[in-house]
Design a protein around this motif. Structure first.
Motif, mmCIF file in Angstrom:
data_model
loop_
_atom_site.group_PDB
_atom_site.id
_atom_site.type_symbol
_atom_site.label_atom_id
_atom_site.label_comp_id
_atom_site.label_asym_id
_atom_site.label_seq_id
_atom_site.Cartn_x
_atom_site.Cartn_y
_atom_site.Cartn_z
ATOM 1 N N SER A 196 0.810 -1.221 0.000
ATOM 2 C CA SER A 196 0.000 0.000 0.000
ATOM 3 C C SER A 196 0.840 1.267 0.000
ATOM 4 C CB SER A 196 -0.931 0.012 1.220
ATOM 5 O OG SER A 196 -0.212 0.317 2.408
ATOM 6 N N ALA A 197 2.131 1.138 0.272
ATOM 7 C CA ALA A 197 3.005 2.316 0.348
ATOM 8 C C ALA A 197 3.317 2.866 -1.042
ATOM 9 C CB ALA A 197 4.302 1.944 1.052
ATOM 10 N N VAL A 198 3.512 4.179 -1.099
ATOM 11 C CA VAL A 198 3.944 4.830 -2.341
ATOM 12 C C VAL A 198 5.145 5.712 -2.017
ATOM 13 C CG1 VAL A 198 1.685 4.796 -3.462
ATOM 14 C CG2 VAL A 198 2.281 6.698 -1.976
ATOM 15 N N THR A 207 1.833 3.655 -11.401
ATOM 16 C CA THR A 207 1.754 2.242 -11.027
ATOM 17 C C THR A 207 1.068 2.116 -9.679
ATOM 18 O OG1 THR A 207 3.902 2.283 -9.908
ATOM 19 C CG2 THR A 207 3.901 1.751 -12.257
ATOM 20 N N ASP A 208 0.469 1.006 -9.452
ATOM 21 C CA ASP A 208 -0.244 0.802 -8.201
ATOM 22 C C ASP A 208 -0.101 -0.664 -7.807
ATOM 23 O OD1 ASP A 208 -1.855 0.685 -6.024
ATOM 24 O OD2 ASP A 208 -3.562 1.687 -6.936
ATOM 25 N N SER A 209 0.710 -0.911 -6.770
ATOM 26 C CA SER A 209 0.952 -2.284 -6.347
ATOM 27 C C SER A 209 -0.292 -2.932 -5.771
ATOM 28 C CB SER A 209 2.087 -2.322 -5.307
ATOM 29 O OG SER A 209 1.789 -1.463 -4.213
ATOM 30 N N LEU A 210 -1.256 -2.147 -5.306
ATOM 31 C CA LEU A 210 -2.487 -2.732 -4.791
ATOM 32 C C LEU A 210 -3.242 -3.500 -5.876
ATOM 33 C CD1 LEU A 210 -4.004 0.010 -2.429
ATOM 34 C CD2 LEU A 210 -3.009 -2.180 -1.782
ATOM 35 N N ALA A 211 -3.061 -3.089 -7.128
ATOM 36 C CA ALA A 211 -3.769 -3.747 -8.230
ATOM 37 C C ALA A 211 -3.316 -5.186 -8.425
ATOM 38 C CB ALA A 211 -3.560 -2.955 -9.525
ATOM 39 N N ARG A 212 -2.123 -5.542 -7.910
ATOM 40 C CA ARG A 212 -1.595 -6.903 -8.081
ATOM 41 C C ARG A 212 -1.960 -7.825 -6.923
ATOM 42 N NH1 ARG A 212 3.139 -3.831 -9.250
ATOM 43 N NH2 ARG A 212 4.037 -4.505 -7.269
ATOM 44 N N LEU A 213 -2.644 -7.283 -5.931
ATOM 45 C CA LEU A 213 -2.907 -8.061 -4.727
ATOM 46 C C LEU A 213 -3.676 -9.339 -5.012
ATOM 47 C CD1 LEU A 213 -3.830 -5.425 -1.998
ATOM 48 C CD2 LEU A 213 -1.730 -6.750 -2.199
ATOM 49 N N PRO A 236 -4.997 -5.857 7.360
ATOM 50 C CA PRO A 236 -4.060 -4.919 7.989
ATOM 51 C C PRO A 236 -4.605 -4.330 9.290
ATOM 52 C CG PRO A 236 -5.238 -3.819 6.232
ATOM 53 C CD PRO A 236 -5.652 -5.270 6.169
ATOM 54 N N ILE A 237 -3.683 -3.846 10.126
ATOM 55 C CA ILE A 237 -4.073 -3.108 11.318
ATOM 56 C C ILE A 237 -4.225 -1.630 10.958
ATOM 57 C CG2 ILE A 237 -2.854 -4.722 12.804
ATOM 58 C CD1 ILE A 237 -0.683 -2.551 13.160
ATOM 59 N N TRP A 238 -4.892 -0.891 11.809
ATOM 60 C CA TRP A 238 -5.011 0.556 11.612
ATOM 61 C C TRP A 238 -3.642 1.198 11.780
ATOM 62 C CZ3 TRP A 238 -4.138 4.654 15.126
ATOM 63 C CH2 TRP A 238 -4.565 5.913 14.676
ATOM 64 N N LEU A 239 -3.365 2.248 11.021
ATOM 65 C CA LEU A 239 -2.103 2.975 11.150
ATOM 66 C C LEU A 239 -2.365 4.452 11.403
ATOM 67 C CD1 LEU A 239 -1.601 4.671 8.275
ATOM 68 C CD2 LEU A 239 -1.095 2.381 7.433
ATOM 69 N N ASP A 240 -1.389 5.109 11.989
ATOM 70 C CA ASP A 240 -1.478 6.539 12.312
ATOM 71 C C ASP A 240 -0.728 7.329 11.249
ATOM 72 O OD1 ASP A 240 -1.655 9.033 13.453
ATOM 73 O OD2 ASP A 240 -0.172 8.613 15.036
ATOM 74 N N GLU A 241 -1.461 7.785 10.223
ATOM 75 C CA GLU A 241 -0.783 8.416 9.087
ATOM 76 C C GLU A 241 -0.138 9.747 9.450
ATOM 77 O OE1 GLU A 241 -3.932 10.961 6.537
ATOM 78 O OE2 GLU A 241 -3.974 8.808 6.183
ATOM 79 N N ALA A 242 -0.430 10.304 10.607
ATOM 80 C CA ALA A 242 0.246 11.528 11.036
ATOM 81 C C ALA A 242 1.743 11.289 11.219
ATOM 82 C CB ALA A 242 -0.359 12.042 12.344
ATOM 83 N N ARG A 256 -5.118 4.238 1.928
ATOM 84 C CA ARG A 256 -4.527 3.096 1.220
ATOM 85 C C ARG A 256 -4.640 1.822 2.054
ATOM 86 N NH1 ARG A 256 -2.571 2.934 -3.986
ATOM 87 N NH2 ARG A 256 -0.634 1.938 -3.337
ATOM 88 N N ALA A 257 -4.480 1.943 3.364
ATOM 89 C CA ALA A 257 -4.627 0.782 4.224
ATOM 90 C C ALA A 257 -6.060 0.269 4.194
ATOM 91 C CB ALA A 257 -4.209 1.133 5.654
ATOM 92 N N ARG A 258 -7.031 1.183 4.168
ATOM 93 C CA ARG A 258 -8.435 0.777 4.074
ATOM 94 C C ARG A 258 -8.708 0.087 2.733
ATOM 95 N NH1 ARG A 258 -12.163 2.540 7.718
ATOM 96 N NH2 ARG A 258 -11.485 4.093 9.258
ATOM 97 N N ALA A 259 -8.095 0.600 1.675
ATOM 98 C CA ALA A 259 -8.266 -0.035 0.358
ATOM 99 C C ALA A 259 -7.689 -1.444 0.372
ATOM 100 C CB ALA A 259 -7.592 0.814 -0.716
ATOM 101 N N LEU A 260 -6.539 -1.622 1.014
ATOM 102 C CA LEU A 260 -5.941 -2.947 1.167
ATOM 103 C C LEU A 260 -6.884 -3.857 1.942
ATOM 104 C CD1 LEU A 260 -3.620 -5.050 1.303
ATOM 105 C CD2 LEU A 260 -2.751 -3.787 3.290
ATOM 106 N N ARG A 261 -7.419 -3.345 3.026
ATOM 107 C CA ARG A 261 -8.338 -4.132 3.862
ATOM 108 C C ARG A 261 -9.545 -4.594 3.053
ATOM 109 N NH1 ARG A 261 -12.279 -1.505 8.386
ATOM 110 N NH2 ARG A 261 -12.875 -3.400 9.526
ATOM 111 N N GLU A 262 -10.151 -3.685 2.294
ATOM 112 C CA GLU A 262 -11.354 -4.021 1.539
ATOM 113 C C GLU A 262 -11.039 -4.978 0.384
ATOM 114 O OE1 GLU A 262 -15.087 -4.595 0.601
ATOM 115 O OE2 GLU A 262 -14.371 -3.539 2.392
ATOM 116 N N THR A 263 -9.901 -4.765 -0.276
ATOM 117 C CA THR A 263 -9.523 -5.634 -1.391
ATOM 118 C C THR A 263 -9.330 -7.071 -0.920
ATOM 119 O OG1 THR A 263 -8.460 -3.822 -2.612
ATOM 120 C CG2 THR A 263 -7.792 -6.066 -3.176
#
Length: 312
Positions: A196-198, A207-213, A236-242, A256-263
């Motif tokens: 999920s990192a960019v 490019t988007d690595s989430l698309a290959r999941l 994934p666990i929740w993260l503190d994007e701050a 992005r973490a939520r998108a990973l979770r839903e995917t």
């Protein structure tokens, strides 16, 4: 109208009974002898009146993992509609999953709905969070291992093969080579947050690595099935994007973490694969994240408590 697809379903219990088949499917269905290696049976009390009325029994059998054991049964050949009827017949204690029969072919089977409760030999593959970074005691995976092995020191094993920094692609490529000597019956995949990192310097590079999941998950599912193991995908666990907007040159965001979770959750649901959602234990608990991404020892303990509750 689309034509009904054929399905093979391994059964060792009431679905082999002709009267049950007539009640469910309106006919006796084609059946051929088959066996399932690596499983044993145990009794399961039934409370659903409709299921009891159809089978005439208030105790059915369920499958549990046991290395070297064999369950004899048969393979039913069903249509889409008949498979749906079988799903409706089975109580919530069961989940339909793919298994590898003793003959080498795959089929559906109804397993314990709780994937870790019925596991014996667990292999964990994943990233630094599964590895236990920031917890000298080995993180949630080590807590899980201690609990699991204490339940049955003779038969239960946990192998944590997580590697910090791994992506899901890395895990899908590495896993086939590490499974054979460990004889797993369950493969627990805890990876994806690195996908999920960019890059901070080029967050929109096309490019988007989430698309290959989903491709990686499908590969892992095939690998697990080839070893007669049940795949369990950990969200994934929740993260503190701050604190993760520039993490060693990478940007981790909650979106992005939520998108990973839903995917991962959607793919698992569509493909009848087990999914463990770890989002809630640390949700909005920034104090339980060392650097916004990795749990503190207490954070790992809470994650394990969540997983442990799901095992019951």
């Amino acid at each position: 109208m689309s034509e009904s697809r054929p399905h093979t379903l391994f059964s060792f219990g009431t679905l082999l009974d002709e009267q049950v088949q007539i009640a469910l499917f309106g006919r006796p269905v084609p059946c051929s002898p088959a066996s399932l290696t690596g499983y044993a049976t145990s009794p399961l009390p039934i409370t659903d009146p409709a299921v009891i009325a159809t089978s005439g029994l208030d105790v059915h059998l369920t499958l549990r993992r046991r290395h070297g054991a064999v369950v004899e049964g048969g393979v039913l050949h069903l249509t889409d509609e008949e498979l749906a009827a079988a799903d409706a017949y089975e109580v919530d204690d069961y989940a339909r999953r793919r298994v590898r029969l003793s003959c080498g072919t795959s089929a559906w089977a109804y397993l314990d709905a709780n994937p870790l409760r019925s596991a014996a030999r667990i292999v964990i593959v994943g990233d630094s969070i599964a590895y236990g970074r920031c917890d000298p005691r080995g993180g949630w995976a080590a807590h899980l291992a201690a609990e699991h092995i204490a339940e049955n020191e003779t038969e239960h094993r946990v192998f944590n093969l997580a590697i910090p920094g791994s992506t899901l692609l890395d895990v899908s490529e590495q896993t086939p080579g590490v499974l054979p000597p460990r004889l797993p019956d369950t493969v627990l995949v805890a990876a994806g947050i690195n996908d999920s990192a960019v890059p901070v310097t080029a967050p929109q590079d096309g490019t988007d690595s989430l698309a290959r999941l989903t491709e990686c998950l499908a590969s892992l599912a095939a690998t697990a099935l080839a070893h007669n193991a049940r795949l369990v995908v950990v969200g994934p666990i929740w993260l503190d994007e701050a604190r993760t907007d520039d993490y060693e040159g990478l940007c981790f965001t909650e979106a992005r973490a939520r998108a990973l979770r839903e995917t991962t959750r959607s793919w698992c649901e569509e493909n009848h694969v087990d999914h463990l959602d770890l989002w809630q234990p640390l949700h909005k608990r920034a104090d339980l994240l060392v650097d916004g991404l990795h749990p503190t020892p207490e954070g790992h303990r809470l994650i394990h408590a969540h997983i442990s509750a799901l095992r019951r």
